[in-house]
Enzyme design. Structure first.
Site, mmCIF file in Angstrom:
data_model
loop_
_atom_site.group_PDB
_atom_site.id
_atom_site.type_symbol
_atom_site.label_atom_id
_atom_site.label_comp_id
_atom_site.label_asym_id
_atom_site.label_seq_id
_atom_site.Cartn_x
_atom_site.Cartn_y
_atom_site.Cartn_z
ATOM 1 N N GLU A 181 0.830 -1.208 0.000
ATOM 2 C CA GLU A 181 0.000 0.000 0.000
ATOM 3 C C GLU A 181 0.864 1.257 0.000
ATOM 4 O O GLU A 181 0.566 2.241 -0.698
ATOM 5 C CB GLU A 181 -0.924 0.026 1.229
ATOM 6 N N SER A 225 7.080 -41.940 4.412
ATOM 7 C CA SER A 225 6.959 -41.582 5.825
ATOM 8 C C SER A 225 6.308 -40.217 6.019
ATOM 9 O O SER A 225 5.551 -40.003 6.974
ATOM 10 C CB SER A 225 8.334 -41.619 6.505
ATOM 11 N N ALA A 245 8.195 -37.345 -8.683
ATOM 12 C CA ALA A 245 8.083 -37.577 -10.120
ATOM 13 C C ALA A 245 8.204 -39.062 -10.388
ATOM 14 O O ALA A 245 8.984 -39.761 -9.730
ATOM 15 C CB ALA A 245 9.179 -36.816 -10.867
ATOM 16 N N CYS A 297 -2.576 -3.574 7.251
ATOM 17 C CA CYS A 297 -2.210 -3.755 8.661
ATOM 18 C C CYS A 297 -2.604 -2.520 9.466
ATOM 19 O O CYS A 297 -2.623 -1.399 8.956
ATOM 20 C CB CYS A 297 -0.717 -4.037 8.793
ATOM 21 N N SER A 322 17.910 -42.366 -11.904
ATOM 22 C CA SER A 322 16.681 -41.574 -12.029
ATOM 23 C C SER A 322 16.877 -40.349 -12.918
ATOM 24 O O SER A 322 16.008 -39.466 -12.941
ATOM 25 C CB SER A 322 16.211 -41.123 -10.638
ATOM 26 N N THR A 328 18.979 -39.891 -0.383
ATOM 27 C CA THR A 328 19.141 -39.021 -1.545
ATOM 28 C C THR A 328 20.487 -38.314 -1.503
ATOM 29 O O THR A 328 21.165 -38.157 -2.533
ATOM 30 C CB THR A 328 17.998 -37.979 -1.591
ATOM 31 N N GLY A 330 13.449 -39.231 -1.336
ATOM 32 C CA GLY A 330 13.271 -40.479 -2.050
ATOM 33 C C GLY A 330 12.045 -41.216 -1.555
ATOM 34 O O GLY A 330 11.206 -40.668 -0.826
#
Length: 397
Positions: free
Chosen positions: A62, A336, A165, A85, A179, A207, A330
């Site tokens: 603003e 998990s 992916a 704000c 990969s 990874t 990975g």
């Protein structure tokens, strides 16, 4: 019945607010832990001032728009993507700036989601005789700052985005672990834009050891400084190689290693020496307890392996001001993270490739549900093409 004049005004309001939203998006990757905000000042159906929040500690949108409007500001309307704000922080309240500027009408897309201040700015402006319209393009505005909304409404717990992916037959690597590359160049470039946009990126030690990534953001043709995400490594046993790229390549981002309490508190000479060396390099070590089991979702079998407590880790990261986390782990980390219930949003790239056979690496490791009705179901699903790849995105919560 809506009058013609009122209908035209609504159309104009949407048009100007979309301009403010486009301006807000220019702050992507720079404003955390503040939200992206954009504003335009309009007088006699012409935009006379533009502004956006460029970084935490700098002027709010603003203020930028009003200053840009200069002498044209008196008697104007201002369109702002987030409720102005009404409190002193690193900068003065925007409500006072709006009132002092002589603005007669304020159009707001989204109310402030912070439960401690929501509605205060709108109320203050109305009490000072300024007309306020609320809710124009609200959904678009709240999607733009979804990580900020989650963070302030959930006790500063980071917004978690899971990116993965796979091939069409659900594999993220071959049986040898190869990969590179599943997805096309355009998809991979978009992932670097995501790294720039979010506060942190998280991977597991698997990874780290397999790919030795730098986890930086590299965007071709970007006309501004690209911001690297903070790098978070799940490394229960503190097994990181001291010559890993993530430790040796320079970056303005913080590197954080989350290890188990056993590894961090171990008195062995090798562990003590490694901890001392890592800390001398400026690495942040977080002690995270292990879960005996991942929380069991309805219909899921309990996990057999112990994992770091994701909930505890998120609380620690949130206290460090990390508002959003992009998980690029990975199969074990992906499985998990889903099972622990921390994931807000999923970005799933599918490449038109088929490995065939059953010996490739699946997208998720761990125990799956017993029944299809208990599968994780994405909501508000959207799809985007990157050449021949398809990005499917949606929300879990």
């Amino acid at each position: 019945m809506i009058s013609h004049n009122h209908s035209a005004e609504l159309i104009d309001d949407v048009r100007y607010m979309k301009e403010a939203l486009a301006l807000a998006a220019k702050g992507r990757g720079y404003t955390s832990p503040n939200p992206m905000v954009g504003a335009v000042v309009v007088k006699e159906n012409k935009i006379v001032g533009r502004g956006w929040h460029r970084a935490a500690g700098l002027a709010h949108a603003e203020v930028e728009a009003i200053n840009d409007a200069g002498d044209n500001v008196a008697g104007s309307d201002i369109y702002v993507t987030l409720e102005p704000c009404n409190h002193y922080g690193k900068t003065p309240p925007c409500t006072k700036k709006i009132i002092d500027a002589g603005i007669k009408r304020v159009v707001v897309a989204s109310p402030d989601p912070n439960p401690f201040v929501t509605g205060g700015g709108v109320q203050y402006l109305r009490e000072h005789g300024i007309k306020v319209e609320l809710g124009v393009c609200r959904e678009e505005a709240e999607t733009l700052i979804e990580d900020f909304i989650w963070y302030v409404q959930n006790d500063k717990k980071p917004f978690v985005i899971l990116k993965c992916a796979s091939t069409l037959d659900g594999r993220l690597a071959t049986s040898t672990g190869d990969s590179r590359w599943i997805t096309c160049e355009k998809s991979r470039q978009f992932v670097h834009e995501l790294r720039h946009a979010y506060d942190a990126i998280l991977v597991g030690s698997g990874t780290l050891h397999k790919d030795n990534p730098s986890l930086t953001a590299r965007i071709d043709g970007f006309d501004k400084t690209v911001r690297d995400p903070h790098r978070i490594i799940l490394d229960s046993n503190l097994s990181i190689d001291l010559n890993a790229k993530i430790l040796t390549q320079k970056s303005s981002a913080r590197t954080i290693i989350a290890a188990s309490s056993i590894a961090v508190s171990s008195d062995s000479d090798s562990n003590h020496e490694k901890r001392t060396h890592l800390e001398s390099m400026g690495i942040t070590l977080l002690t995270v307890p292990e879960n005996a089991h991942l929380p069991s979702q309805a219909g899921y079998l309990k996990q057999e392996k112990n994992f770091l407590d994701f909930d505890n880790l998120l609380k620690q990261l949130g206290k460090m001001g990390i508002m959003s986390i992009l998980i690029e782990g990975g199969a074990t980390v992906i499985g998990s993270a889903l099972s622990s219930g921390i994931v807000n949003k999923v970005l799933f790239f599918m490449a038109p490739k088929i490995l065939g056979g059953d010996d490739g690496v699946p997208v998720c490791r761990g125990k799956s549900p017993l029944f299809m009705k208990d599968a994780f179901q994405l909501k508000k699903v959207d799809m985007t093409r990157f050449d021949d790849d398809i990005l499917i995105q949606g929300y879990l919560k």
